[in-house]
Design an enzyme around this catalytic site. Structure first.
Site, PDB file in Angstrom:
ATOM      1  N   GLU A 126      -5.328  29.047  87.587  1.00 14.27           N
ATOM      2  CA  GLU A 126      -6.690  28.802  88.058  1.00 14.27           C
ATOM      3  C   GLU A 126      -7.630  29.696  87.258  1.00 14.27           C
ATOM      4  O   GLU A 126      -7.339  30.890  87.114  1.00 14.27           O
ATOM      5  CB  GLU A 126      -6.823  29.119  89.549  1.00 14.27           C
ATOM      6  CG  GLU A 126      -8.176  28.685  90.082  1.00 14.27           C
ATOM      7  CD  GLU A 126      -8.343  28.917  91.590  1.00 14.27           C
ATOM      8  OE1 GLU A 126      -7.401  29.376  92.251  1.00 14.27           O
ATOM      9  OE2 GLU A 126      -9.438  28.636  92.077  1.00 14.27           O
ATOM     10  N   GLY A 258      -6.898  39.536  92.451  1.00 18.06           N
ATOM     11  CA  GLY A 258      -6.055  40.034  93.535  1.00 18.06           C
ATOM     12  C   GLY A 258      -4.737  39.279  93.663  1.00 18.06           C
ATOM     13  O   GLY A 258      -3.668  39.877  93.679  1.00 18.06           O
ATOM     14  N   ALA A 259      -4.835  37.969  93.742  1.00 17.21           N
ATOM     15  CA  ALA A 259      -3.639  37.176  93.991  1.00 17.21           C
ATOM     16  C   ALA A 259      -3.964  35.708  93.771  1.00 17.21           C
ATOM     17  O   ALA A 259      -5.126  35.343  93.611  1.00 17.21           O
ATOM     18  CB  ALA A 259      -3.166  37.385  95.429  1.00 17.21           C
ATOM     19  N   MET A 260      -2.895  34.895  93.771  1.00 18.63           N
ATOM     20  CA  MET A 260      -3.086  33.469  93.494  1.00 18.63           C
ATOM     21  C   MET A 260      -2.176  32.624  94.362  1.00 18.63           C
ATOM     22  O   MET A 260      -0.977  32.882  94.486  1.00 18.63           O
ATOM     23  CB  MET A 260      -2.821  33.229  91.995  1.00 18.63           C
ATOM     24  CG  MET A 260      -2.953  31.792  91.574  1.00 18.63           C
ATOM     25  SD  MET A 260      -4.655  31.178  91.756  1.00 18.63           S
ATOM     26  CE  MET A 260      -4.335  29.447  92.086  1.00 18.63           C
ATOM     27  N   GLU A 261      -2.764  31.569  94.918  1.00 18.46           N
ATOM     28  CA  GLU A 261      -2.114  30.771  95.964  1.00 18.46           C
ATOM     29  C   GLU A 261      -1.222  29.643  95.448  1.00 18.46           C
ATOM     30  O   GLU A 261      -1.023  28.651  96.171  1.00 18.46           O
ATOM     31  CB  GLU A 261      -3.211  30.175  96.850  1.00 18.46           C
ATOM     32  CG  GLU A 261      -4.073  29.065  96.195  1.00 18.46           C
ATOM     33  CD  GLU A 261      -5.401  29.555  95.638  1.00 18.46           C
ATOM     34  OE1 GLU A 261      -5.524  30.751  95.321  1.00 18.46           O
ATOM     35  OE2 GLU A 261      -6.331  28.726  95.510  1.00 18.46           O
ATOM     36  N   ASN A 262      -0.645  29.747  94.256  1.00 19.03           N
ATOM     37  CA  ASN A 262       0.227  28.685  93.735  1.00 19.03           C
ATOM     38  C   ASN A 262       1.164  28.152  94.817  1.00 19.03           C
ATOM     39  O   ASN A 262       1.742  28.932  95.574  1.00 19.03           O
ATOM     40  CB  ASN A 262       1.081  29.232  92.600  1.00 19.03           C
ATOM     41  CG  ASN A 262       0.284  30.085  91.646  1.00 19.03           C
ATOM     42  OD1 ASN A 262      -0.639  29.605  91.027  1.00 19.03           O
ATOM     43  ND2 ASN A 262       0.620  31.368  91.580  1.00 19.03           N
ATOM     44  N   HIS A 294      -4.773  35.436 103.259  1.00 19.97           N
ATOM     45  CA  HIS A 294      -5.675  34.546 102.511  1.00 19.97           C
ATOM     46  C   HIS A 294      -4.878  33.560 101.647  1.00 19.97           C
ATOM     47  O   HIS A 294      -5.095  32.349 101.712  1.00 19.97           O
ATOM     48  CB  HIS A 294      -6.610  35.404 101.645  1.00 19.97           C
ATOM     49  CG  HIS A 294      -7.565  34.625 100.810  1.00 19.97           C
ATOM     50  ND1 HIS A 294      -8.870  34.393 101.209  1.00 19.97           N
ATOM     51  CD2 HIS A 294      -7.426  33.993  99.613  1.00 19.97           C
ATOM     52  CE1 HIS A 294      -9.482  33.665 100.274  1.00 19.97           C
ATOM     53  NE2 HIS A 294      -8.621  33.418  99.297  1.00 19.97           N
ATOM     54  N   GLU A 295      -3.965  34.095 100.844  1.00 22.69           N
ATOM     55  CA  GLU A 295      -3.227  33.191  99.934  1.00 22.69           C
ATOM     56  C   GLU A 295      -2.350  32.235 100.740  1.00 22.69           C
ATOM     57  O   GLU A 295      -2.215  31.061 100.392  1.00 22.69           O
ATOM     58  CB  GLU A 295      -2.379  33.984  98.933  1.00 22.69           C
ATOM     59  CG  GLU A 295      -3.151  35.032  98.120  1.00 22.69           C
ATOM     60  CD  GLU A 295      -4.412  34.530  97.456  1.00 22.69           C
ATOM     61  OE1 GLU A 295      -4.516  33.330  97.162  1.00 22.69           O
ATOM     62  OE2 GLU A 295      -5.337  35.353  97.249  1.00 22.69           O
ATOM     63  N   GLU A 317     -12.519  28.261  98.946  1.00 22.57           N
ATOM     64  CA  GLU A 317     -12.622  29.717  99.025  1.00 22.57           C
ATOM     65  C   GLU A 317     -13.432  30.187 100.237  1.00 22.57           C
ATOM     66  O   GLU A 317     -13.038  31.111 100.935  1.00 22.57           O
ATOM     67  CB  GLU A 317     -13.182  30.302  97.725  1.00 22.57           C
ATOM     68  CG  GLU A 317     -12.263  30.099  96.513  1.00 22.57           C
ATOM     69  CD  GLU A 317     -10.851  30.648  96.692  1.00 22.57           C
ATOM     70  OE1 GLU A 317     -10.607  31.398  97.656  1.00 22.57           O
ATOM     71  OE2 GLU A 317      -9.968  30.299  95.867  1.00 22.57           O
TER      72      GLU A 317
HETATM   73  N1  B3K Z   1      -7.831  31.300  93.889  1.00 22.24           N
HETATM   74  C1  B3K Z   1      -7.592  32.598  93.310  1.00 22.24           C
HETATM   75  C2  B3K Z   1      -8.667  33.050  92.395  1.00 22.24           C
HETATM   76  C3  B3K Z   1      -8.573  32.515  91.032  1.00 22.24           C
HETATM   77  C4  B3K Z   1      -9.572  33.186  90.119  1.00 22.24           C
HETATM   78  C5  B3K Z   1      -9.620  32.555  88.794  1.00 22.24           C
HETATM   79  N2  B3K Z   1     -10.470  33.312  87.898  1.00 22.24           N
HETATM   80  C6  B3K Z   1      -7.363  33.635  94.349  1.00 22.24           C
HETATM   81  C7  B3K Z   1      -7.951  33.356  95.673  1.00 22.24           C
HETATM   82  O1  B3K Z   1      -9.133  33.225  95.854  1.00 22.24           O
HETATM   83  O2  B3K Z   1      -7.203  33.223  96.596  1.00 22.24           O
HETATM   84 ZN    ZN Z   2      -8.888  32.230  97.708  1.00 22.18          ZN
END
Ligand code: B3K
Ligand code: ZN
Length: 856
Positions: A126, A258-262, A294-295, A317
């Site tokens: 993302e 911070g983190a990513m919700e893959n 959150h994730e 978001e």
């Molecule tokens: N969705 C990701 C953020 C991605 C940022 C890309 N530059 C984390 C979050 O909001 O949960």
């Molecule tokens: Zn998010």
């Protein structure tokens, strides 16, 4: 005009066109190699509309082969432009497009796409990182199921979905849920799992793993525990159940955010996973819990229902932030959470709204989408949902959300879809409400009162107006939910919280049947993200601070008293006696939650005072602001020394450390007392605490206090020696020094640290720690000689060619430059112009700096 600008073509919301193809199935095959990873893709496609087959492809991707239904294409069959690949060959209605490419993860310093972190392969896709892995329609409205094969000798090989096959050197993962490419993830490395299990509300068992580097296992338990609580909470609060057999979280040291919700494979900055009492603060624990939540919550709000295009980013978001805020409020103290959220909103989002970077919650134009992961999209996006909920009530909110999940599961949706769900569930017309999404800027709400003693009637007169923001001059009136309550002169509540719904530019609301003139408690719970202006005397505020039944409004009274006292002190007045007395009463009130008392004791940050000065029509003087804040802290400490000592001694916790909210609250009160006493005791309490503390919360606070008192040299060295092998703690060490050093020396301290052998600046956490530590030291960053501006500009220019996202994000520290005096503006302008004049700026940094530089 700098060269970079000419390549900057804005993307417009109005230009949205659906993709002409659907992808029925994606099959990816990775032969992992640090320098030459081969990626083969097979996309089963079907035409659904007329139009060219255009794929996105990153500049670093070396294309070896393209084929349609097994027949190789020749270079004459396609055109490769800067970031796209257009296929001209004739295509049947349904076909399989195959590609083979090579990519170099070891050269990926931008940490976007597939990259290496300490020998571990990981991904960040993302917003537009997938194109750096394989040619693909890299846009969120193209959703497909993925099957991923990974070849590698590394022991742990992970991707999205469920594991299908595993043998030495190979793993196959299958994700049955269709998803956009930005949710793709792959991890390969020497990792250890801290594992658990969760049984969903329908009885499905889910394997949970938090993957960390060998040796870090003892610090992963809190993350796992937070995940289990998140899964349970989402079932209870929203009826949302998890939908795969496994849920994996991986901690990575090099991560841009911070983190990513893959899907099924969340990737986290290790800072938001690893915690132990000796290495993490209470704040770290709370953030870990919140971000794990959150994730996880994104699984429904973001993954099952995603965004049609990146203009709709707030759809996932804003909603997911709102949900994580509710989660933390339920896990901890709701009032304390609300106050902290408002503090963040004001410090980051109001600032954004009031400066050159202002944009709507749903922007309509961008050059680089990564520049729009902002406080406005996230935090104001969450506030807008909070307002909706306040306006329609909890039950209707739940009905609307049920309808949203029902109607849009599997969709790439828009803000229009979201609002329509609320309209259908409640019968309300939300046309005017939608302005919260389309119009930038923070409304200024004024309230005056008219008391008719004969009639026993109070009239509240409100007006609203929103200042112009870049590209938006006129701002029609918005719907503003204003929660008010009325207190009688003896402090009893005569009218409990009532939500007034303001829809006009000016509007009156009356309350009848009142025996005496009440005191109005307004904007309770911060019911709308607005600036409320009303004339209140210090004694009115002290009354609210003593009696308001709404915890937010009560805290707000303390905040406003502190702010007004500071503004008067900057003009040369002595500290306000009314304020000092009120603080004394609050300090000694054992009925109040310690965490809440700590919040009330905290003085506004210097940046916040600077904003208050400019809101009042003045020009902030950072040195005078710093001096006034220090003077007020000293005065509070002198006036209440024994009460502070008592609080400090009484709130000592015995027994082993627990990160729970109550214990953390007690520590926060104790440390707030320490912070004040530190102004008059020459650092004595801090030195003693540093020597005796058994947890990082107290040690870090003691170290910060010692640095602020100008006597931390020994402890700074000792801290480094003790923790030099604990990366996250050394990040803290790099941050605490520039942040807490007396402003006159802070830039020199930061420059010295930048030359330290451990200043591994390519690591985003380390870079943010040092550079962000300095920019958060208000009077140091705004040093009159421009040295703070130069320091930042130097480092942005150094970072930009390697990691444009980090450089762009950190550049926002410049966004308030127009507020300051002409001499400072001159220095800031020179620094900004120096950046803009640099050849080959990334579009990330050049978009940001151009917007900031062009501030009116
Ligand atoms: N969705 C990701 C953020 C991605 C940022 C890309 N530059 C984390 C979050 O909001 O949960
Ligand atoms: Zn998010």
């Amino acid at each position: 005009m700098p060269a970079a600008q000419s390549q900057q073509t804005p993307h417009l919301l109005a230009d949205y066109r659906p993709y002409p193809f659907e992808i029925r199935q994606v099959r990816l095959d990775f032969a992992l190699d640090p320098k030459a990873t081969v990626v083969q893709a097979a996309l089963d496609m079907e035409r659904v509309l007329a139009g060219d087959l255009v794929l996105d492809i990153g500049a670093g991707v070396i294309l070896h082969r393209l084929a349609v239904d097994g027949v190789d294409l020749t270079p004459a069959d396609w055109t490769r432009a800067a970031e796209t690949l257009t296929i001209h060959a004739a295509l049947p209605a349904r076909f399989t497009l195959q590609s083979e490419v090579t990519i170099d993860p070891s050269a990926n310093t931008a940490f976007e796409g597939l990259y290496l972190s300490n020998g571990m392969f990981c991904t960040q896709c993302e917003a537009e990182g997938f194109r750096h892995i394989t040619p693909y329609p890299d846009r969120p409205d193209v959703m497909a199921p993925f099957e991923v094969t990974i070849h590698s000798d590394l022991p742990v090989l992970l991707s999205n979905g469920n594991p299908l096959r595993e043998e030495p050197g190979l793993a196959v993962w299958q994700d049955p849920w269709k998803k956009p490419a930005y949710l793709f993830a792959l991890v390969a490395g020497d990792l250890r799992a801290v594992s658990g299990e969760f049984t969903t509300m329908s009885g499905q068992s889910v394997d949970l793993n938090v993957w960390v580097r060998p040796g870090d296992e003892p610090r992963a338990g809190y993350a796992l525990d937070s995940l289990i609580r998140s899964m349970k909470w989402d079932e209870e609060a929203y009826g949302r159940e998890y939908d795969l057999d496994v849920f994996n979280i991986v901690a990575v040291d090099d991560f841009n955010m911070g983190a990513m919700e893959n899907k099924g494979l969340n990737i986290f900055n290790s800072k938001l996973v690893l915690a132990s009492p000796e290495t993490a603060t209470d704040g770290d624990y709370e953030r870990i819990e919140g971000v794990i939540g959150h994730e996880y919550f994104h699984n429904w709000t973001g993954n099952r229902i995603t965004c049609r295009d990146w203009f709709q980013l707030c759809l996932k978001e804003g909603l997911t932030v709102f949900r994580d805020q509710q989660f933390t409020a339920d896990m901890r103290s709701a009032p304390v959470k609300r106050i902290n959220d408002v503090l963040t909103l004001r410090a980051r989002q109001f600032r954004e709204d009031q400066g050159p970077l202002a944009h709507p919650v749903r922007p309509e134009s961008y050059i680089e989408i990564n520049n729009f992961y902002t406080a406005t999209v996230y935090e104001k996006g969450a506030e807008v949902i909070g307002m909706l909920k306040t306006l329609i009530g909890d039950d209707s909110y739940r009905r609307a959300l049920d309808l949203y999940f029902d109607r849009h599961d599997g969709d790439a949706a828009t803000i229009e879809d979201w609002l329509k769900v609320f309209e259908d569930a409640t019968g309300r017309d939300l046309t005017q409400f939608k302005r919260w999404y389309t119009d930038a800027g923070t409304p200024i709400l004024t309230m005056t009162e008219d008391w008719d003693a004969d009639a026993g009637r109070l009239t509240l007169r409100f007006t609203q107006s929103t200042p112009p923001t870049p590209g938006q001059q006129d701002k029609p009136a918005r719907v503003i939910p204003i929660a008010v309550g009325l207190l009688s002169p003896n402090g009893d509540e005569v009218v409990p919280t009532t939500v007034l719904e303001m829809t006009e530019a000016a509007q009156d609301f009356t309350f009848d049947g009142l025996a005496t003139r009440p005191m109005v408690s307004a904007l309770r719970g911060f019911s709308a993200p607005v600036v409320l202006k009303r004339d209140l005397s210090a004694s009115d505020r002290a009354f609210l601070l003593a009696h308001d039944t709404d915890p937010f409004a009560r805290w707000e009274a303390a905040r406003e008293l502190a702010r007004d006292t500071l503004l008067a002190m900057i003009r040369g007045a002595a500290p306000d006696a009314e304020y000092l007395a009120a603080i004394g009463r609050l300090l000694a009130d054992p009925a109040l939650d310690p965490a809440y008392r700590a919040l009330c004791l905290k003085l506004p940050a210097e940046e916040e005072i600077a904003t208050a000065v400019s809101d009042a029509g003045g020009v902030p003087d950072p040195d005078a602001i710093h001096a006034a804040r220090e003077a007020l802290a000293s005065e509070i400490a002198r006036s209440h020394q024994s009460a502070l000592e008592a609080v400090y001694q009484d709130s000592v916790l015995t027994g082993s450390f627990s990160p729970d909210a109550d214990s953390a609250g007690k520590r926060s009160l104790r440390l707030a007392a320490l912070g004040l006493l530190n102004h008059i005791d020459g650092g004595e309490h801090a030195a003693a605490l540093y020597a005796s503390a058994n947890n990082m919360t107290e040690r870090a606070a003691a170290l910060a206090a010692l640095i602020a008192a100008g006597r931390g040299d020994t402890e700074v060295k000792a801290f480094y020696n003790e923790f030099k092998n604990v990366r996250l703690v050394i990040d803290m060490w790099f941050m605490l020094q520039p942040l807490n050093t007396e402003p006159a020396q802070a830039v020199a301290v930061a420059r010295g640290l930048a030359a330290h052998p451990d200043f591994d600046w390519k690591n985003p956490n380390r870079f943010r720690a040092l550079i962000g530590g300095l920019t958060a030291n208000h009077a140091a960053f705004h040093a009159a000689d421009g040295s703070g501006y130069d320091f930042l500009a130097d480092w942005l220019l150094k970072m930009d060619p390697l990691n444009p996202q980090i450089a762009a994000r950190m550049s926002s520290a410049f966004d308030s430059w127009r507020k300051y005096d002409p001499a400072r503006q001159e220095k800031a302008r020179a620094a900004l112009d120096r950046i803009l004049a640099t050849p080959k700026l990334s579009k990330n940094l050049s978009e940001m700096v151009t917007r900031i530089r062009n501030a009116a």
